[in-house]
Scaffold this active site. Structure first.
Site, PDB file in Angstrom:
ATOM      1  CG  HIS A  24     -16.049 -25.405  30.550  1.00  0.00           C
ATOM      2  ND1 HIS A  24     -16.192 -26.541  29.488  1.00  0.00           N
ATOM      3  CD2 HIS A  24     -15.991 -24.275  29.569  1.00  0.00           C
ATOM      4  CE1 HIS A  24     -15.856 -25.845  28.124  1.00  0.00           C
ATOM      5  NE2 HIS A  24     -16.269 -24.896  28.355  1.00  0.00           N
ATOM      6  CG  ASP A  37     -19.790 -27.956  28.961  1.00  0.00           C
ATOM      7  OD1 ASP A  37     -19.153 -28.533  29.875  1.00  0.00           O
ATOM      8  OD2 ASP A  37     -18.944 -27.891  27.797  1.00  0.00           O
ATOM      9  CD  GLU A  58      -9.284 -25.191  33.874  1.00  0.00           C
ATOM     10  OE1 GLU A  58      -9.450 -26.483  34.335  1.00  0.00           O
ATOM     11  OE2 GLU A  58      -8.888 -24.935  32.906  1.00  0.00           O
TER      12      GLU A  58
HETATM   13  C1  GRF Z   1      -8.943 -28.337  32.235  1.00  0.00           C
HETATM   14  O1  GRF Z   1      -8.899 -27.222  31.266  1.00  0.00           O
HETATM   15  C2  GRF Z   1     -10.504 -28.508  32.674  1.00  0.00           C
HETATM   16  O2  GRF Z   1     -11.067 -27.322  32.898  1.00  0.00           O
HETATM   17  C3  GRF Z   1     -11.019 -29.287  31.428  1.00  0.00           C
HETATM   18  O3  GRF Z   1     -10.012 -30.130  30.757  1.00  0.00           O
HETATM   19  C4  GRF Z   1      -8.858 -29.440  31.261  1.00  0.00           C
HETATM   20  C5  GRF Z   1      -8.107 -30.742  31.988  1.00  0.00           C
HETATM   21  O4  GRF Z   1      -6.780 -30.383  32.495  1.00  0.00           O
HETATM   22  N1  GRF Z   1     -12.396 -29.886  31.677  1.00  0.00           N
HETATM   23  P1  GRF Z   1      -6.079 -31.499  33.349  1.00  0.00           P
HETATM   24  O5  GRF Z   1      -6.138 -32.782  33.070  1.00  0.00           O
HETATM   25  O6  GRF Z   1      -6.670 -31.175  34.994  1.00  0.00           O
HETATM   26  O7  GRF Z   1      -4.679 -31.005  33.620  1.00  0.00           O
END
Ligand code: GRF
Length: 221
Positions: free
Chosen positions: A110, A151, A180
Site C-alpha cells: 500500500h 488495509d 514500493e
Molecule cells: C501501487 O501503488 C500499489 O501500492 C497499490 O496499487 C498500485 C499498483 O501499481 N496497491 P502497479 O500496478 O504495481 O504498477
C-alpha cells in the site's frame, strides 16, 4: 517460496518482482501464477513476458457473484501450489470466500504509512492527494498481511519517505512507487530467506528514501 500475484492494472510492482526473480535477486521466490480480475491490462503482458501463467477471473464470469469469484481466485492459487499470495495493485476487497479457499499467506503493498490514508477509496492518486491535503510531512510504503479488514492486517514492512515542499500528487506518487518496488523485493527476499532458515517471518521498518506513478482502470470487474 511459491508465489501467486493478484493484479488489476499497470503491473509495475509485478514487473519489479519478476525482474528480480529473473536476475537472481529473488532466488528463493518461485512465481507460479498471476491472477487478474480484468482481461486486458498491462500486468498480464508483464506476466506473459516472464513466462508466468495467467488466469483472468471476472465477476461477470460468475454471474456477478463476487464471493464466487473470490473463492475461485483462492482455489486457483491453491491448485497452483501457491504458498504466498501478493496483492500487487489488486483493486477489489477480497471476501471471506477467498480466505476459505486459500490457506496460505496473503500480502498487500500500500502506498502510504498505514493506518494513515488506507481503507475504502484509498487507491492510486487518491492516497497521495489525501497525504498532501492532510499536510503530512512524510508518507511511505506499507507491506502488510491481508485480513478480512481492509488495509488493517499486521504490518510486515514499512519505509518512510519525506514529502517535498510544494510537491504535487503525481510527483509524490512516482517517488512512492519506486520505493514500493524496492521494499517489495527486499521484503520478499527476507521472507524467503527466513523461510529457508525455518525462522518465523520478521517485521521490518526503515527510514526515509526516494521513487513513480499510480493509475487504475476505471471500469469495474
Ligand atoms: C501501487 O501503488 C500499489 O501500492 C497499490 O496499487 C498500485 C499498483 O501499481 N496497491 P502497479 O500496478 O504495481 O504498477
Amino acid at each position: 517460496m511459491r508465489l501467486g500475484v493478484l493484479v488489476s492494472g499497470r503491473g509495475s510492482n509485478l514487473s519489479a518482482v519478476l525482474g528480480a526473480v529473473a536476475d537472481g535477486r529473488l532466488s528463493g521466490i518461485e512465481p507460479q501464477v498471476v491472477v487478474s480480475n480484468r482481461p486486458s491490462i498491462p500486468a498480464l503482458e508483464v506476466a506473459r513476458s516472464h513466462g508466468v501463467p495467467t488466469v483472468v477471473l471476472r465477476r461477470s464470469d460468475f454471474g456477478g457473484d463476487a464471493a464466487g469469484r473470490d473463492a475461485a481466485i483462492g482455489h486457483t492459487l491453491t491448485r497452483h501450489g501457491v504458498e504466498l499470495a501478493l496483492l500487487a495493485g489488486y483493486d477489489q476487497v477480497l471476501r471471506p470466500d477467498f480466505f476459505h479457499a486459500f490457506g496460505g499467506r496473503t500480502l498487500n503493498v500500500h502506498p502510504s504509512l498505514l493506518p494513515a490514508h488506507g481503507g475504502r477509496g484509498m487507491l492510486g492518486l487518491a492516497v497521495h492527494r489525501s497525504v498532501l491535503a492532510a499536510g503530512d510531512r512524510e508518507t511511505g510504503v506499507t507491506i502488510h498481511d491481508v485480513t478480512e479488514a481492509l488495509d488493517a492486517g499486521p504490518v510486515i514492512a514499512s519505509h518512510r519517505l519525506a514529502v517535498r515542499p510544494g510537491e504535487g500528487a503525481e510527483e509524490l506518487a512516482q517517488r512512492v512507487l519506486e520505493l514500493e518496488h524496492r521494499l517489495l523485493v527486499s521484503t520478499l527476499a527476507r521472507l524467503a530467506a527466513d523461510r529457508a532458515r525455518g525462522m518465523p517471518s520478521a517485521t521490518m521498518t526503515a527510514a526515509a528514501t526516494p521513487a513513480t506513478l499510480s493509475r487504475r482502470p476505471a471500469e469495474d470487474s
